[in-house]
Design an enzyme around this catalytic site. Structure first.
Site, PDB file in Angstrom:
ATOM      1  N   HIS A 160       0.834  -1.204   0.000  1.00  0.00           N
ATOM      2  CA  HIS A 160       0.000   0.000   0.000  1.00  0.00           C
ATOM      3  C   HIS A 160       0.873   1.260   0.000  1.00  0.00           C
ATOM      4  O   HIS A 160       0.647   2.176  -0.791  1.00  0.00           O
ATOM      5  CB  HIS A 160      -0.905  -0.026   1.238  1.00  0.00           C
ATOM      6  CG  HIS A 160      -1.688   1.220   1.448  1.00  0.00           C
ATOM      7  ND1 HIS A 160      -3.002   1.338   1.059  1.00  0.00           N
ATOM      8  CD2 HIS A 160      -1.341   2.411   1.987  1.00  0.00           C
ATOM      9  CE1 HIS A 160      -3.427   2.560   1.354  1.00  0.00           C
ATOM     10  NE2 HIS A 160      -2.441   3.227   1.932  1.00  0.00           N
ATOM     11  N   GLU A 161       1.873   1.277   0.856  1.00  0.00           N
ATOM     12  CA  GLU A 161       2.730   2.471   0.945  1.00  0.00           C
ATOM     13  C   GLU A 161       3.561   2.646  -0.331  1.00  0.00           C
ATOM     14  O   GLU A 161       3.719   3.761  -0.819  1.00  0.00           O
ATOM     15  CB  GLU A 161       3.652   2.390   2.173  1.00  0.00           C
ATOM     16  CG  GLU A 161       2.920   2.388   3.514  1.00  0.00           C
ATOM     17  CD  GLU A 161       2.001   3.593   3.711  1.00  0.00           C
ATOM     18  OE1 GLU A 161       2.154   4.582   2.977  1.00  0.00           O
ATOM     19  OE2 GLU A 161       1.122   3.529   4.577  1.00  0.00           O
ATOM     20  N   HIS A 164       1.558   4.241  -3.038  1.00  0.00           N
ATOM     21  CA  HIS A 164       1.473   5.697  -2.895  1.00  0.00           C
ATOM     22  C   HIS A 164       2.719   6.361  -3.470  1.00  0.00           C
ATOM     23  O   HIS A 164       2.636   7.403  -4.103  1.00  0.00           O
ATOM     24  CB  HIS A 164       1.378   6.094  -1.418  1.00  0.00           C
ATOM     25  CG  HIS A 164      -0.017   6.074  -0.879  1.00  0.00           C
ATOM     26  ND1 HIS A 164      -1.089   6.570  -1.580  1.00  0.00           N
ATOM     27  CD2 HIS A 164      -0.515   5.637   0.295  1.00  0.00           C
ATOM     28  CE1 HIS A 164      -2.184   6.448  -0.853  1.00  0.00           C
ATOM     29  NE2 HIS A 164      -1.864   5.863   0.292  1.00  0.00           N
ATOM     30  N   GLU A 238      -6.583   6.351  -1.384  1.00  0.00           N
ATOM     31  CA  GLU A 238      -6.418   5.232  -0.457  1.00  0.00           C
ATOM     32  C   GLU A 238      -6.934   3.929  -1.082  1.00  0.00           C
ATOM     33  O   GLU A 238      -6.287   2.893  -1.011  1.00  0.00           O
ATOM     34  CB  GLU A 238      -7.160   5.501   0.853  1.00  0.00           C
ATOM     35  CG  GLU A 238      -6.524   6.579   1.695  1.00  0.00           C
ATOM     36  CD  GLU A 238      -5.101   6.234   2.113  1.00  0.00           C
ATOM     37  OE1 GLU A 238      -4.814   5.071   2.430  1.00  0.00           O
ATOM     38  OE2 GLU A 238      -4.261   7.152   2.096  1.00  0.00           O
TER      39      GLU A 238
END
Ligand SMILES: [Zn+2]
Ligand SMILES: [Zn+2]
Length: 559
Positions: A160-161, A164, A238
């Site tokens: 997830h990070e 981003h 997100e």
């Protein structure tokens, strides 16, 4: 999603231009207010000329540019300092696991960024990503996550990070954080007055009072600007990052489990850096708005409600929303007997696929499932022919198999007998340090009365696991812990809506057990019966023995 290189660049530039525009607007408004105010005071009647108005705009642009330059200078370093992130310890196995995962994931995202790994030495559960204009990018994960998440869950979080970072969201979020949140954090720390927004009274007197007034004014302005600028940091990012993480790790369940674990733990509210919410995977401050649906929340909150993100992830594991809601309700403690029992005779023919070690196995019969050593009440099952996914503990026949395995041979689940709130197995009475407790044979959590806690602590235990020692090493000083427990325990979101105390039937809240240590429990607010996860009780024992060995006070103040 926009994911060719050119698209990412365009997308990124648009966001940054928007952020700069907000900043210029902020200064124009402030200058107009200032000029207007002084004109009123000095009694000037003459209308400003066009040239004067133009120069005011120029001044605003220059100030904004200065603000921008100062705020984005060495941004990664400054954010990492603000959240107290530390480089990895090369001799630490948990840190090496983090390093490996970050390397693997950054290769999978195309390897355009050399992502630097960091840890935040706190028992809280959270993770964040930062990037700046020099091309640096970093992911920081808390010690709490390293100790409590398994590899698949940690991969989901890192995925997830990294998503981003690769999509450029991280850069605009970091700039946002640098423009507004870092100053807020610095001011808070400088004055110390806003460390607990809940309650402490600020006395405004003399020169200190003037400083506080000034700080309050600045905080108000940056906060307003921040709200405006949050329009540029959309919630959609997100969901997109979650989806990319699934593509990278091929495991929606790992990230869903991780989000749920992070959501149900303390995420860092009350610590340094909790105003830097935009860069974290879940808002550390547990803002009310983040967990709301609707137009206003969609526009003004940086994080979508966690339950909606988990929805989306389970959907990717072919879980229908209706089934998921049912499952969440069950997770919140409705009883097993409310499920329709399987019809006799139907059971032997049923088959399930089971998610083990990162793949679906099966379909397997009940007997084959029973033979699987690694099957736990929390393993994910998919009934053959259905799209839905549920934990093994929600399939009555499988739960019965597990009950047998854990020593309830031949017993049908007795209604009224206490179940584990996590895995729904019937609790067994065990002697824990000589004290009889109702404990779960699978997850090893247990119910303890406050007076039993003191008896357990009085008896010494020697063999503590590595995890416990590393969690204990991240405990803050007593005064910091006191501030954190006060803020966390006062948060209304801790009330567990669907749970009842098994002893007296009253309401249950999630909280820290004492003021001195960050030990989380689920506790009845009437009789005090507390559910400790296995780690939490051991952690308390360890800290207690440490304090005793150091000759410190061992009295536990109830929180
Ligand atoms: Zn359990
Ligand atoms: Zn109770």
């Amino acid at each position: 999603m926009p994911f060719t290189f050119v698209e990412i660049e365009e997308h990124k530039t648009r966001k940054l231009v928007l952020l700069f525009a907000v900043l210029v607007l902020l200064y124009i408004v402030s200058i107009i207010a200032l000029v207007w105010g002084s004109r009123l005071i000095l009694g000037i009647e003459r209308q400003p000329s066009l040239g004067e108005a133009f120069s005011l705009v120029c001044i605003a642009v220059i100030i904004a540019a200065l603000h921008w330059a100062v705020s984005t200078y060495r941004l990664v370093d400054r954010v990492l300092t603000a959240i107290l992130a530390k480089p990895l310890d090369p001799t630490d196995t948990y840190h090496q696991r983090l390093k490996n995962i970050i390397e693997e994931v950054s290769v999978a995202t195309g390897g355009r960024y050399q992502i630097e790994p960091y840890v935040m030495p706190t028992v809280a559960m959270n993770a964040c990503a930062v990037a700046d204009f020099s091309g640096r990018a970093a992911i920081a994960v808390t010690e709490g996550c390293l100790a409590r998440l398994n590899r698949a869950q940690l991969e989901g979080v890192i995925g997830h990070e990294a998503a981003h970072i690769a999509s450029g969201d991280s850069l605009s979020r970091s700039v946002f954080c640098g423009l507004f949140e870092l100053h807020e954090e610095a001011l808070k720390r400088l004055t110390g007055v806003f460390s607990d927004s809940a309650g402490r009274r600020v006395t405004i007197r003399g020169r200190g009072g003037a400083l506080i007034l000034f700080v309050m004014a600045v905080l108000w302005v940056t906060n307003t600007a921040k709200r405006l600028a949050e329009l540029c940091v959309s919630r959609e990012q997100e969901y997109r990052a979650d989806a990319t993480a699934v593509r990278l790790t091929r495991n929606p369940l790992g990230l869903a489990e991780a989000l749920r674990l992070i959501e149900t733990h303390w995420r860092g509210i009350g610590t340094d850096g909790d105003s830097l919410s935009t860069i974290f995977i879940l808002d550390p401050g547990a803002q009310y708005l983040s967990e709301q649906d609707g137009f206003f929340a969609d526009w003004f909150s940086t994080h979508p409600p966690t339950h909606r993100r988990i929805d989306a992830l389970l959907g990717m594991a072919h879980l229908s929303i209706a089934n998921f809601n049912e499952m969440m309700a069950l997770h919140h403690g409705k009883r097993a007997r409310q499920l329709p029992p399987d019809k006799p005779g139907e059971v032997p023919s049923r088959r399930w696929s089971v998610w083990l070690d990162g793949t679906w196995r099966g379909p397997l019969t009940l007997e084959q499932l029973a033979g699987l050593e690694s099957l736990t009440p929390e393993s994910w099952l998919r009934p053959d022919g259905e799209q839905a996914v549920k934990p093994a503990s929600h399939e009555p026949s499988v739960l019965a198999v597990l009950q047998r395995r854990y020593g309830h041979a031949g017993q049908a689940p007795q209604p009224g007998k206490t179940e584990c709130p996590n895995c729904r197995l019937q609790l067994t009475q065990v002697l824990y340090e000589g004290v009889p407790l109702d404990a779960c044979p699978a997850c090893r959590g247990c119910y303890v009365m406050p007076d039993q806690v003191s008896r357990i602590l009085a008896r010494e235990e020697y063999a503590f696991s590595d995890r416990i020692k590393r969690l204990a090493a991240t405990m803050p000083t007593l005064s910091v812990a006191g501030r954190i427990t006060k803020r966390f325990n006062a948060w209304p979101g801790n009330r567990m809506q669907h749970r009842q105390c098994p002893k007296c039937g009253s309401g249950v809240v999630r909280k820290f057990f004492t003021n001195q240590y960050l030990i989380e429990v689920e506790q009845c607010w009437v009789c005090g019966l507390a559910w400790f996860d296995k780690d939490e009780l051991e952690l308390l024992q360890y800290l207690y023995e440490e304090a005793k060995a150091k000759g410190q006070s061992t009295f536990l103040e109830p929180a």
